[in-house]
Design a protein around this motif. Structure first.
Motif, mmCIF file in Angstrom:
data_model
loop_
_atom_site.group_PDB
_atom_site.id
_atom_site.type_symbol
_atom_site.label_atom_id
_atom_site.label_comp_id
_atom_site.label_asym_id
_atom_site.label_seq_id
_atom_site.Cartn_x
_atom_site.Cartn_y
_atom_site.Cartn_z
ATOM 1 N N ASP A 63 42.625 60.294 41.285
ATOM 2 C CA ASP A 63 43.463 59.094 41.244
ATOM 3 C C ASP A 63 42.627 57.817 41.349
ATOM 4 O O ASP A 63 42.878 56.835 40.634
ATOM 5 N N LYS A 64 41.627 57.813 42.223
ATOM 6 C CA LYS A 64 40.752 56.646 42.380
ATOM 7 C C LYS A 64 39.938 56.397 41.116
ATOM 8 O O LYS A 64 39.773 55.253 40.684
ATOM 9 N N LEU A 65 39.430 57.477 40.523
ATOM 10 C CA LEU A 65 38.654 57.341 39.294
ATOM 11 C C LEU A 65 39.518 56.780 38.173
ATOM 12 O O LEU A 65 39.103 55.869 37.446
ATOM 13 N N LEU A 66 40.728 57.291 38.040
ATOM 14 C CA LEU A 66 41.631 56.796 37.000
ATOM 15 C C LEU A 66 41.967 55.323 37.216
ATOM 16 O O LEU A 66 41.951 54.530 36.273
ATOM 17 N N ALA A 67 42.258 54.948 38.446
ATOM 18 C CA ALA A 67 42.585 53.548 38.734
ATOM 19 C C ALA A 67 41.428 52.638 38.347
ATOM 20 O O ALA A 67 41.635 51.578 37.735
ATOM 21 N N LYS A 68 40.206 53.044 38.662
ATOM 22 C CA LYS A 68 39.028 52.246 38.316
ATOM 23 C C LYS A 68 38.865 52.176 36.799
ATOM 24 O O LYS A 68 38.631 51.102 36.238
ATOM 25 N N LEU A 69 39.006 53.310 36.124
ATOM 26 C CA LEU A 69 38.862 53.378 34.669
ATOM 27 C C LEU A 69 39.856 52.456 33.971
ATOM 28 O O LEU A 69 39.492 51.731 33.055
ATOM 29 N N LEU A 70 41.102 52.486 34.396
ATOM 30 C CA LEU A 70 42.139 51.696 33.729
ATOM 31 C C LEU A 70 41.976 50.195 33.949
ATOM 32 O O LEU A 70 42.418 49.397 33.126
ATOM 33 N N LYS A 71 41.352 49.794 35.032
ATOM 34 C CA LYS A 71 41.206 48.371 35.364
ATOM 35 C C LYS A 71 39.818 47.816 35.064
ATOM 36 O O LYS A 71 39.599 46.600 35.155
ATOM 37 N N LEU A 72 38.865 48.682 34.702
ATOM 38 C CA LEU A 72 37.503 48.239 34.454
ATOM 39 C C LEU A 72 37.464 47.265 33.276
ATOM 40 O O LEU A 72 37.928 47.574 32.185
ATOM 41 N N ARG A 73 36.914 46.083 33.508
ATOM 42 C CA ARG A 73 36.930 45.017 32.502
ATOM 43 C C ARG A 73 35.683 45.107 31.627
ATOM 44 O O ARG A 73 34.678 44.450 31.908
ATOM 45 N N ILE A 74 35.777 45.908 30.550
ATOM 46 C CA ILE A 74 34.634 46.088 29.653
ATOM 47 C C ILE A 74 34.982 45.762 28.196
ATOM 48 O O ILE A 74 34.201 46.047 27.297
ATOM 49 N N PHE A 75 36.131 45.139 27.994
ATOM 50 C CA PHE A 75 36.523 44.657 26.671
ATOM 51 C C PHE A 75 36.435 43.140 26.683
ATOM 52 O O PHE A 75 36.724 42.499 27.689
ATOM 53 N N THR A 76 36.053 42.561 25.557
ATOM 54 C CA THR A 76 35.817 41.123 25.515
ATOM 55 C C THR A 76 37.106 40.317 25.391
ATOM 56 O O THR A 76 38.079 40.759 24.777
ATOM 57 N N ASP A 77 37.057 39.148 25.992
ATOM 58 C CA ASP A 77 38.167 38.198 25.870
ATOM 59 C C ASP A 77 37.866 37.241 24.714
ATOM 60 O O ASP A 77 36.894 37.427 23.973
ATOM 61 N N ASP A 78 38.692 36.220 24.568
ATOM 62 C CA ASP A 78 38.518 35.269 23.464
ATOM 63 C C ASP A 78 37.207 34.491 23.549
ATOM 64 O O ASP A 78 36.721 33.983 22.544
ATOM 65 N N ALA A 79 36.630 34.403 24.734
ATOM 66 C CA ALA A 79 35.364 33.703 24.925
ATOM 67 C C ALA A 79 34.161 34.634 24.747
ATOM 68 O O ALA A 79 33.022 34.209 24.925
ATOM 69 N N GLY A 80 34.420 35.900 24.439
ATOM 70 C CA GLY A 80 33.330 36.848 24.233
ATOM 71 C C GLY A 80 32.798 37.484 25.503
ATOM 72 O O GLY A 80 31.782 38.176 25.474
ATOM 73 N N LYS A 81 33.461 37.259 26.639
ATOM 74 C CA LYS A 81 33.027 37.843 27.913
ATOM 75 C C LYS A 81 33.781 39.142 28.163
ATOM 76 O O LYS A 81 34.960 39.260 27.832
ATOM 77 N N MET A 82 33.090 40.111 28.775
ATOM 78 C CA MET A 82 33.776 41.348 29.149
ATOM 79 C C MET A 82 34.701 41.031 30.317
ATOM 80 O O MET A 82 34.262 40.935 31.457
ATOM 81 N N ASN A 83 35.967 40.840 29.981
ATOM 82 C CA ASN A 83 36.920 40.364 30.973
ATOM 83 C C ASN A 83 38.287 41.033 30.838
ATOM 84 O O ASN A 83 39.228 40.625 31.490
ATOM 85 N N LEU B 13 32.351 59.748 17.761
ATOM 86 C CA LEU B 13 32.730 58.424 18.233
ATOM 87 C C LEU B 13 31.885 57.367 17.566
ATOM 88 O O LEU B 13 30.782 57.632 17.097
ATOM 89 N N ILE B 14 32.450 56.192 17.524
ATOM 90 C CA ILE B 14 31.693 55.000 17.176
ATOM 91 C C ILE B 14 31.721 54.132 18.422
ATOM 92 O O ILE B 14 32.766 53.589 18.801
ATOM 93 N N ASN B 15 30.566 54.060 19.086
ATOM 94 C CA ASN B 15 30.447 53.290 20.311
ATOM 95 C C ASN B 15 30.449 51.821 19.942
ATOM 96 O O ASN B 15 29.674 51.382 19.096
ATOM 97 N N ASP B 16 31.341 51.050 20.548
ATOM 98 C CA ASP B 16 31.522 49.635 20.260
ATOM 99 C C ASP B 16 30.691 48.818 21.222
ATOM 100 O O ASP B 16 30.981 48.749 22.411
ATOM 101 N N GLY B 17 29.638 48.209 20.731
ATOM 102 C CA GLY B 17 28.819 47.336 21.574
ATOM 103 C C GLY B 17 27.327 47.545 21.369
ATOM 104 O O GLY B 17 26.664 46.682 20.852
ATOM 105 N N PRO B 18 26.747 48.626 21.766
ATOM 106 C CA PRO B 18 27.335 49.742 22.482
ATOM 107 C C PRO B 18 27.598 49.403 23.945
ATOM 108 O O PRO B 18 26.837 48.668 24.569
ATOM 109 N N VAL B 19 28.697 49.942 24.455
ATOM 110 C CA VAL B 19 29.035 49.809 25.869
ATOM 111 C C VAL B 19 29.287 51.207 26.408
ATOM 112 O O VAL B 19 30.173 51.916 25.932
ATOM 113 N N THR B 20 28.458 51.613 27.388
ATOM 114 C CA THR B 20 28.594 52.901 28.054
ATOM 115 C C THR B 20 28.440 52.664 29.545
ATOM 116 O O THR B 20 27.469 52.034 29.972
#
Length: 149
Positions: free
Chosen positions: A43-63, A133-140
């Motif tokens: 449950d803790k791992l899933l909660a972290k995974l779902l909230k982890l900010r690794i996608f970019t916002d409009d400013a290009g920041k991982m947010n 997969l096609i890793n986007d970024g790449p971000v791992t």
């Protein structure tokens, strides 16, 4: 529990030539239960995974999180994440949960993910899979939630 997250443009799990799970923009989550793990760690791992900010916002920041971007989530069981290579050149997997416990925790993790997120696909526990997969970024990003000592 352990996970390796890869931000992807697309990912799929294939068994015997058949695609059994597939997502577009989102996350590929390789997940491993270790000895001593319980549903609480899942449950803790899933909660972290779902909230982890690794996608970019409009400013290009991982947010943004996978939930923020309404991305797909492909969850694949991978006991080899628990590999111990400290004793030589052949990995030991004694840190991985036994298959019965691993399967139960994987099923728990997937059920909770499906309850919390709209687009969840999976691999097949203990199957010989091909994962494309096609890793986007790449971000791992590696994640670990350790059981209480």
């Amino acid at each position: 529990m352990l996970a390796v997250l890869q931000r992807v443009s697309e990912a799929r799990a294939i068994v015997d030539g058949e695609t059994i799970g597939e997502v577009g923009h989102g996350l590929l989550a390789l997940v491993c239960a270790e000895r001593g793990d319980t549903p609480a760690e899942a449950d803790k791992l899933l909660a972290k995974l779902l909230k982890l900010r690794i996608f970019t916002d409009d400013a290009g920041k991982m947010n943004r999180s996978v939930q923020d971007v309404e991305g797909g989530l492909l969850i694949v069981s991978q006991f080899t994440l628990a590999a111990d290579t400290s004793g030589g050149n052949r990995p030991s997997f004694t840190n991985a949960a036994d298959p019965h416990t691993g399967q139960a925790l994987y099923a728990h993790f997937v059920a909770r993910a499906r309850a919390a997120h709209s687009l969840v696909q999976t691999g097949r526990f203990a199957a010989d899979m091909k994962v494309q997969l096609i890793n986007d970024g790449p971000v791992t990003v590696p994640l670990r939630i350790a059981p209480p000592a």
